[in-house]
Design an enzyme around this catalytic site. Structure first.
Site, mmCIF file in Angstrom:
data_model
loop_
_atom_site.group_PDB
_atom_site.id
_atom_site.type_symbol
_atom_site.label_atom_id
_atom_site.label_comp_id
_atom_site.label_asym_id
_atom_site.label_seq_id
_atom_site.Cartn_x
_atom_site.Cartn_y
_atom_site.Cartn_z
ATOM 1 N N ASP A 119 -1.561 -5.387 2.880
ATOM 2 C CA ASP A 119 -2.538 -4.871 1.917
ATOM 3 C C ASP A 119 -3.559 -4.026 2.684
ATOM 4 O O ASP A 119 -4.076 -4.463 3.723
ATOM 5 C CB ASP A 119 -3.199 -6.086 1.234
ATOM 6 C CG ASP A 119 -4.160 -5.700 0.145
ATOM 7 O OD1 ASP A 119 -3.836 -5.907 -1.030
ATOM 8 O OD2 ASP A 119 -5.263 -5.200 0.476
ATOM 9 N N GLU A 162 -2.209 -1.290 -3.742
ATOM 10 C CA GLU A 162 -2.270 -0.988 -2.296
ATOM 11 C C GLU A 162 -1.648 -2.124 -1.511
ATOM 12 O O GLU A 162 -2.050 -2.458 -0.412
ATOM 13 C CB GLU A 162 -3.709 -0.726 -1.808
ATOM 14 C CG GLU A 162 -4.861 -1.244 -2.644
ATOM 15 C CD GLU A 162 -4.962 -2.761 -2.747
ATOM 16 O OE1 GLU A 162 -4.195 -3.295 -3.572
ATOM 17 O OE2 GLU A 162 -5.779 -3.381 -2.047
#
Ligand SMILES: Nc1nc2c(ncn2[C@@H]2O[C@H](COP(=O)(O)OP(=O)(O)OP(=O)(O)O)[C@@H](O)[C@H]2O)c(=O)[nH]1
Length: 250
Positions: A119, A162
């Site tokens: 992430d 993301e």
């Protein structure tokens, strides 16, 4: 060289028979026009029409077959595009979440599997400071780093905005952790060209699960490790050892 090939005349024999009959008709006509001669004349006219119409029908059927073949190719191409769109992320071209879940579950039927979940750190700041298009460029840059570093046997997917997942079949948890470290370093030094010159980092969770598992088993373990990596300061790799998480030195 002439690449046009003339198709063979399907009715060549009939055409020759017609010419022969025509010659006989012509040679008799002047001499003795009788009933046989008249009948041959009518037969010739009907036969010529039959040949002409049959050739027209054959040409029409050839055109229909060609159109059908072209439509079939278009259909195959559309099916391929639909399949691609259903399984790939439109921004980056890597697998989407549904495809990754499917791949993981299929691997688990008879294989162990190591999984990396990563992430991007403080990604909201990138969007808020520089706008969404710059954020998108960062996402693409992270995927570039992943594609350069992970082994050829790996599959990469975007499982959230993301957040990315890497499947590493055949790798131990330790080997997967080394891959995660290599990706982490690649992202850390990558030139993302942000307007303020700042860099990008990402945090990583690694899990390993034996054959027979499910996506949720492996993902939840890796996600828990990722959470620890975030809590511990980000830009690092944490590996799940069953329910225990090990934070790797960066
Ligand atoms: N540019 C862009 N941003 C996205 C996309 N998908 C999700 N985001 C953004 O990603 C950000 C995620 O932010 P958070 O979940 O708060 O996490 P973070 O800021 O990365 O912080 P940490 O994960 O805790 O380090 C949000 O601002 C979303 O709007 C996308 O496709 N493009």
């Amino acid at each position: 060289m002439d690449t046009c090939t003339v198709p063979p005349d399907l009715f060549e024999a009939e055409h020759r028979a017609l010419l022969a009959a025509q010659a006989t008709y012509d040679s008799c006509s002047a001499a003795a026009p009788d009933r046989c001669h008249q009948a041959l004349g009518r037969l010739l006219t009907a036969y010529e029409r039959l040949l002409r119409e049959t050739r027209r029908l054959v040409r029409r059927s050839d055109r229909a077959e060609l159109e059908m073949t072209q439509l079939n190719h278009q259909l195959q191409e559309l099916t391929r595009q639909l399949e691609y769109r259903a399984t790939h992320d439109s921004l980056t071209g890597i697998f989407n979440r549904a495809a990754i879940i499917d791949l993981v579950n299929r691997h688990f039927v008879n294989q162990d599997l190591a999984l990396i979940v990563l992430d991007i750190d403080h990604f909201k700041r990138v969007n808020d400071s520089f706008g969404h298009p710059v954020g998108d460029r960062v996402i693409v840059g992270v995927v570039d780093c992943l594609q350069r570093v992970v082994p050829a046997t790996a599959s990469i997917g975007r499982v959230g905005g993301e957040e990315f997942t890497v499947l590493l079949p055949g790798l131990s948890a330790e080997a997967a952790e080394q891959v995660a470290q290599a990706v982490r370093q690649a992202i850390e030094v990558h030139a993302f060209d942000l307007p303020d010159g700042s860099g990008i980092t990402a945090s990583f969770g690694v899990s390993w699960f034996p054959a027979g598992g499910r996506f949720d088993d492996a993902y939840n373990l890796a996600d828990e490790a990722l959470y620890q990596a975030k809590r511990n300061g980000r830009n690092q790799v944490a590996r799940a050892l069953g329910p225990t998480v090990i934070l790797a030195a960066t």
